[in-house]
Design an enzyme around this catalytic site. Structure first.
Site, short mmCIF file in Angstrom:
data_model
loop_
_atom_site.label_atom_id
_atom_site.label_comp_id
_atom_site.label_asym_id
_atom_site.label_seq_id
_atom_site.Cartn_x
_atom_site.Cartn_y
_atom_site.Cartn_z
N ASP A 85 9.12 19.40 23.00
CA ASP A 85 7.77 19.16 24.03
C ASP A 85 7.16 17.67 23.94
OD1 ASP A 85 6.06 19.63 26.26
OD2 ASP A 85 4.55 20.42 24.49
N HIS A 86 7.30 16.82 24.90
CA HIS A 86 6.71 15.54 24.90
C HIS A 86 7.67 14.59 24.10
CE1 HIS A 86 3.33 16.32 27.83
NE2 HIS A 86 3.32 17.46 27.18
N GLU A 137 9.41 13.09 33.15
CA GLU A 137 7.82 13.23 33.56
C GLU A 137 7.80 12.09 34.36
OE1 GLU A 137 4.75 14.78 31.42
OE2 GLU A 137 3.54 13.52 32.22
N HIS A 181 -3.92 18.49 29.98
CA HIS A 181 -3.79 19.27 28.88
C HIS A 181 -5.09 19.66 27.95
CE1 HIS A 181 0.26 17.14 28.90
NE2 HIS A 181 0.54 18.39 28.57
N GLY A 182 -5.00 20.68 27.36
CA GLY A 182 -6.44 21.08 26.35
C GLY A 182 -7.20 21.94 27.46
N GLY A 226 0.27 21.23 31.22
CA GLY A 226 -1.29 21.50 31.11
C GLY A 226 -1.78 22.63 31.87
N SER A 228 -2.80 25.91 30.95
CA SER A 228 -3.61 26.87 30.33
C SER A 228 -4.86 27.26 31.48
CB SER A 228 -4.22 26.47 29.10
OG SER A 228 -3.14 26.60 28.22
N ILE A 269 2.15 26.49 28.64
CA ILE A 269 0.88 27.13 28.11
C ILE A 269 0.87 27.02 26.46
CG2 ILE A 269 -0.28 29.31 27.88
CD1 ILE A 269 0.97 29.85 30.68
N ASP A 270 -0.23 26.37 26.22
CA ASP A 270 -0.36 26.19 24.82
C ASP A 270 -1.78 26.60 24.27
OD1 ASP A 270 -0.55 25.55 21.78
OD2 ASP A 270 0.00 23.44 22.31
O1 G3H Z 1 1.27 18.94 25.49
C1 G3H Z 1 0.39 19.26 24.40
C2 G3H Z 1 0.98 20.41 23.59
O2 G3H Z 1 -0.36 21.39 24.11
C3 G3H Z 1 1.13 20.23 22.32
O3 G3H Z 1 -0.02 19.74 21.52
O4 G3H Z 1 0.67 17.83 20.17
O5 G3H Z 1 -1.31 19.11 19.71
O6 G3H Z 1 1.06 20.06 19.40
P1 G3H Z 1 0.05 19.31 20.27
P1 13P Z 2 -2.15 23.32 27.90
O1 13P Z 2 -2.98 22.50 27.08
O2 13P Z 2 -2.99 23.56 29.15
O3 13P Z 2 -2.02 24.84 27.47
O4 13P Z 2 -0.65 22.57 28.19
C1 13P Z 2 0.37 22.78 27.30
C2 13P Z 2 1.39 21.93 27.69
O5 13P Z 2 1.68 21.05 28.62
C3 13P Z 2 2.25 21.57 26.60
O6 13P Z 2 3.41 20.52 26.92
ZN ZN Z 3 2.45 19.06 28.27
#
Ligand code: G3H
Ligand code: 13P
Ligand code: ZN
Length: 324
Positions: A85-86, A137, A181-182, A226, A228, A269-270
């Site tokens: 991811d990212h 992206e 995000h968040g 993003g 959630s 979704i995180d």
């Molecule tokens: O896109 C962000 C994801 O929620 C991952 O978050 O970099 O805090 O692990 P993190």
């Molecule tokens: P949320 O912060 O909305 O869960 O997004 C997660 C995300 O995009 C991980 O790449």
């Molecule tokens: Zn993301």
């Protein structure tokens, strides 16, 4: 497996694949239990932050173990992707490809357009040699993207997507249509308030931008980060048990349901799982202040997350039964 066939089927079938981040064993167990029980294809996502927290070698073998665990749970042919991811550099993406990931994201969206193309193309050329699929992206999400943060979002420009996809050869494209995000996706000023409940009502996603992107790239897999929804029952539980998450707000699930029916075939979704985990831990420790066995509160957190994942799969993304 990589995402190629998974996405093609999802677009045709009008559903989206859940992409859940994991950082620890309980999250991974909950994801796999939910996917196995609902027979949903699933993408396990590892961020750079997760690699730093949990150790990349451990996470990679945990994901491998998860495939065996899924079979043990009675899911004969699990459809599971291990995805970076990212990813923010060629070196990071290369190291994940070399390490056995089946999919990577190169997020060069904060770079100027031509630099985004050049870096994405370099990752695609390397990853495709190993049949690893690549997500790119275009456009900028507000909020924190790993170590990159932006105060404002810039919607994806539909007029750029054909040139970008053609020149990079990417397999899927994350776009910016108002998600972020968040747990604070909108400021109170961007929202209205429901007079009955006093709760914030967020502005709608830019479905016109999504429609224009799909018109430019018919049938091309689109990704929403993003996503959630920041369930208010968890926010309220956390706040009533000593937490402080004032005005936390997410994307209404109805809008994600709508997006999942289109070319959006991966929904990330995180944060929701973090909220479920935290609500459970606060609940157990408040109700049983003498508890000091982590299995007692992490176990409840795992149950909360499993319920959340199943709900997303069945009621929001519609991916249940798609990996029988
Ligand atoms: O896109 C962000 C994801 O929620 C991952 O978050 O970099 O805090 O692990 P993190
Ligand atoms: P949320 O912060 O909305 O869960 O997004 C997660 C995300 O995009 C991980 O790449
Ligand atoms: Zn993301």
């Amino acid at each position: 497996m990589n995402t190629r066939e998974m996405f093609a089927k999802a677009i045709k079938g009008g559903y989206a694949i859940p992409a859940f981040n994991f950082n620890n064993m309980e999250q991974l167990q909950a994801i796999i239990k939910a996917a196995a029980e609902t027979k949903s294809p699933v993408i396990l996502q590892v961020s750079k932050g997760a690699r730093n927290y949990a150790n990349q070698t451990l996470l990679r073998y945990m994901a491998q173990g998860a495939v065996e665990y899924a079979k043990e749970l009675g899911w004969e042919k699990p459809q599971i992707v291990l995805h970076l991811d990212h990813g923010d550099s060629f070196e990071l993406c290369k190291s994940c490809v070399d390490f056995g990931f089946s999919s990577v994201m190169i997020d060069a969206s904060s770079l100027p357009y031509e630099e985004n193309i050049a870096l994405t193309k370099k990752v695609v050329e390397y990853a495709h040699k190993y049949d690893v699929t690549v997500e790119a992206e275009l456009g900028v999400l507000a909020g924190v993207e790993d170590e990159v943060s932006s105060a404002v979002s810039h919607y994806t420009k539909p007029e750029e997507v054909v040139d970008f996809a053609t020149r990079t050869g990417c397999d899927s494209l994350a776009i910016s249509i108002g998600t972020s995000h968040g747990a604070y996706k909108f400021t109170p000023e961007q929202c209205t308030r429901d007079p009955k409940t006093g709760k914030l009502v967020p502005p709608p996603l830019a479905f016109d931008v999504l429609d224009a992107v799909m018109e430019q790239l018919p049938g091309f897999p689109i990704v929403l980060h993003g996503s959630s929804s920041v369930p208010q029952e968890y926010v309220d539980m956390i706040n009533s048990l000593g937490g402080k998450l004032p005005d936390a707000i997410g994307i209404p699930e109805e809008q994600l349901r709508q997006a999942a029916k289109s070319a959006v075939c991966k929904i990330n979704i995180d944060s929701d799982s973090r909220l479920a985990f935290t609500a459970a831990v606060r609940k157990v420790l408040t109700e049983k202040p003498g508890e000091f066995d982590p299995r007692k509160y992490c176990g409840v957190a795992r149950d909360f997350m499993e319920e959340l994942y199943k709900h997303k799969i069945i009621d929001v993304l519609g991916s249940d039964g798609k990996a029988e």
